[in-house]
Write a protein that holds these residues in place. Structure first.
Motif, short mmCIF file in Angstrom:
data_model
loop_
_atom_site.label_atom_id
_atom_site.label_comp_id
_atom_site.label_asym_id
_atom_site.label_seq_id
_atom_site.Cartn_x
_atom_site.Cartn_y
_atom_site.Cartn_z
N LEU A 38 0.84 -1.20 0.00
CA LEU A 38 0.00 0.00 0.00
C LEU A 38 0.88 1.25 0.00
CD1 LEU A 38 -2.64 1.53 0.14
CD2 LEU A 38 -2.70 1.14 2.61
N ALA A 39 1.95 1.25 0.80
CA ALA A 39 2.85 2.41 0.83
C ALA A 39 3.47 2.64 -0.55
CB ALA A 39 3.95 2.18 1.87
N GLU A 40 3.86 1.56 -1.23
CA GLU A 40 4.42 1.69 -2.57
C GLU A 40 3.39 2.22 -3.56
OE1 GLU A 40 5.77 -2.26 -3.29
OE2 GLU A 40 7.64 -2.01 -2.15
N THR A 41 2.14 1.78 -3.41
CA THR A 41 1.06 2.27 -4.27
C THR A 41 0.82 3.76 -4.05
OG1 THR A 41 0.00 0.11 -4.26
CG2 THR A 41 -1.37 1.97 -4.89
N LEU A 42 0.84 4.19 -2.79
CA LEU A 42 0.66 5.60 -2.48
C LEU A 42 1.80 6.44 -3.06
CD1 LEU A 42 -0.51 5.12 1.21
CD2 LEU A 42 -1.91 6.05 -0.65
N SER A 43 3.02 5.92 -2.97
CA SER A 43 4.16 6.60 -3.57
C SER A 43 3.97 6.78 -5.07
CB SER A 43 5.44 5.80 -3.28
OG SER A 43 6.55 6.33 -3.97
N HIS A 44 3.47 5.73 -5.72
CA HIS A 44 3.21 5.77 -7.16
C HIS A 44 2.09 6.76 -7.49
CE1 HIS A 44 2.61 4.29 -11.26
NE2 HIS A 44 1.33 4.21 -10.99
N GLU A 45 0.99 6.70 -6.73
CA GLU A 45 -0.15 7.57 -6.98
C GLU A 45 0.20 9.04 -6.80
OE1 GLU A 45 -3.28 6.85 -7.99
OE2 GLU A 45 -2.91 4.69 -8.17
N LEU A 46 1.04 9.34 -5.82
CA LEU A 46 1.41 10.72 -5.52
C LEU A 46 2.62 11.19 -6.31
CD1 LEU A 46 0.92 10.52 -1.66
CD2 LEU A 46 -0.48 11.86 -3.24
N ASN A 47 3.25 10.23 -7.03
CA ASN A 47 4.45 10.53 -7.82
C ASN A 47 5.56 11.11 -6.94
OD1 ASN A 47 5.97 10.55 -10.21
ND2 ASN A 47 5.39 12.65 -10.68
N LEU A 48 5.73 10.48 -5.78
CA LEU A 48 6.77 10.91 -4.85
C LEU A 48 7.69 9.73 -4.55
CD1 LEU A 48 4.67 12.94 -2.22
CD2 LEU A 48 6.14 13.88 -4.02
N LYS A 49 8.99 10.00 -4.50
CA LYS A 49 9.96 8.98 -4.12
C LYS A 49 9.73 8.61 -2.65
CE LYS A 49 14.92 8.15 -3.54
NZ LYS A 49 16.27 8.76 -3.58
N MET A 50 10.09 7.39 -2.28
CA MET A 50 9.91 6.93 -0.90
C MET A 50 11.27 6.61 -0.27
SD MET A 50 7.11 4.18 0.44
CE MET A 50 7.90 2.65 -0.08
N ASN A 51 11.57 7.24 0.85
CA ASN A 51 12.74 6.91 1.66
C ASN A 51 12.30 6.00 2.80
OD1 ASN A 51 13.32 10.02 0.74
ND2 ASN A 51 15.18 8.80 0.75
N SER A 52 12.93 4.84 2.93
CA SER A 52 12.46 3.83 3.88
C SER A 52 13.41 3.66 5.06
CB SER A 52 12.29 2.48 3.18
OG SER A 52 11.31 2.56 2.17
N ILE A 53 12.81 3.38 6.21
CA ILE A 53 13.54 3.02 7.42
C ILE A 53 13.00 1.68 7.90
CG2 ILE A 53 14.00 3.60 9.84
CD1 ILE A 53 13.39 6.54 9.06
N ASN A 54 13.88 0.71 8.09
CA ASN A 54 13.47 -0.59 8.64
C ASN A 54 13.88 -0.61 10.11
OD1 ASN A 54 12.46 -1.83 6.18
ND2 ASN A 54 14.59 -1.85 5.49
N CYS A 55 12.91 -0.51 10.98
CA CYS A 55 13.21 -0.37 12.40
C CYS A 55 13.65 -1.69 13.03
CB CYS A 55 12.00 0.16 13.14
SG CYS A 55 11.55 1.84 12.68
N SER A 56 14.53 -1.56 14.01
CA SER A 56 15.00 -2.70 14.80
C SER A 56 15.52 -2.15 16.11
CB SER A 56 16.12 -3.46 14.07
OG SER A 56 17.30 -2.68 14.03
N VAL A 57 15.92 -3.04 17.01
CA VAL A 57 16.46 -2.58 18.30
C VAL A 57 17.78 -1.85 18.11
CG1 VAL A 57 15.30 -4.34 19.69
CG2 VAL A 57 17.54 -4.85 18.68
N ASP A 58 18.43 -2.03 16.95
CA ASP A 58 19.72 -1.38 16.68
C ASP A 58 19.56 0.00 16.06
OD1 ASP A 58 21.16 -3.65 17.57
OD2 ASP A 58 20.84 -4.62 15.64
#
Length: 260
Positions: A38-58
């Motif tokens: 869904l996040a990727e679809t929203l990025s496509h629909e809004l024509n905006l690049k997506m910067n991702s953070i994968n959270c962890s304890v580190d």
């Protein structure tokens, strides 16, 4: 590209409307419910690049904001700052996607409080610079409720989001996803796989198998493997052998034998 999620097109429309109102959107649901899709679809629909953070304890401030490094410029060594995903998204007006936000240590995330409220600013602790977000900047986060290693979200953080509670992708939407994103083309086999997936979801909801076993990622891998090997072996490679619990493995084998 998936045009909508779950069984309700309003999910996509609501998410788009929320983001356009500059609300931070929290996607809440089990593994495999299509939050990242869904996040990727929203990025496509809004024509905006997506910067991702994968959270962890580190996860730490450098992972979020960036870091200092030494670079040779015109023959001289100079200290420069490399923007991390938060600052890059803020500067360029991208979407910031924070995956599994409840996997991060609670003490790490308050640095984002100003980013996520009306101020839309952050003070870089490494340089002292105050960064004001571009007008297009948007935030999406995802949370897996009750997943091993997760922590309850801090109330101050949770209150900075509006929430979309997502269910598993199923039915015709799952069929569309399989056809668009895998190599399989046999309609009869796809229908069997969808029924098999429905059984996996039921077992996961009843606690008989882990949610990982019913994830959309595992299912799409399974679909691809059926094009090069028998269904039983494809299920073993993509789903069953990922599990350590013999009871979970047997439960999936039984479901597979009932459906294929």
């Amino acid at each position: 590209m998936i045009k909508y999620q779950n069984n309700d097109k309003s999910v996509l429309n609501d998410a788009l409307g929320m983001l356009n109102l500059k609300k931070n959107v929290l996607l809440k649901g089990p593994t495999g419910s299509g939050k990242t899709k869904l996040a990727e679809t929203l990025s496509h629909e809004l024509n905006l690049k997506m910067n991702s953070i994968n959270c962890s304890v580190d996860l730490d401030a450098e992972s979020l904001l960036g870091y200092k490094t030494i670079e040779n410029i015109n023959g001289e060594s100079q200290i420069i700052f490399v923007d991390g995903p938060v600052i890059e998204a803020m500067r360029k007006g991208n979407i910031l996607y924070i995956d599994e936000i409840n996997m991060a240590k609670p003490e790490t995330l308050p640095i984002l409080n100003g980013v996520l409220d009306y101020r839309r600013t952050v003070t870089n602790p490494f340089t002292g610079e105050v960064i004001k977000a571009h007008d297009n900047f948007k935030v999406i986060a995802a949370i897996n409720v009750g997943y091993v290693g997760t922590l309850p979200m801090n109330e101050a953080l949770k209150n900075r989001f509006v929430v979309i509670d997502m269910e598993y992708i199923s039915g015709e939407i799952l069929k569309t996803v399989i056809k668009e994103q895998t190599l399989i083309s046999d309609d009869q086999l796809i229908n069997q796989i969808i029924k098999f997936n429905r059984d996996l979801i039921t077992m996961a909801s009843q606690g008989q198998i882990s949610e990982e076993a019913s994830s959309i990622r595992a299912l799409l891998d399974f679909c691809d493997l059926t094009t090069i090997m028998p269904v039983e072996r494809a299920a073993k490679r993509a789903i069953i052998d990922k599990l350590d619990d013999e009871r979970e493995q047997n439960a999936i084998i039984n479901a597979m034998e009932l459906n294929f």
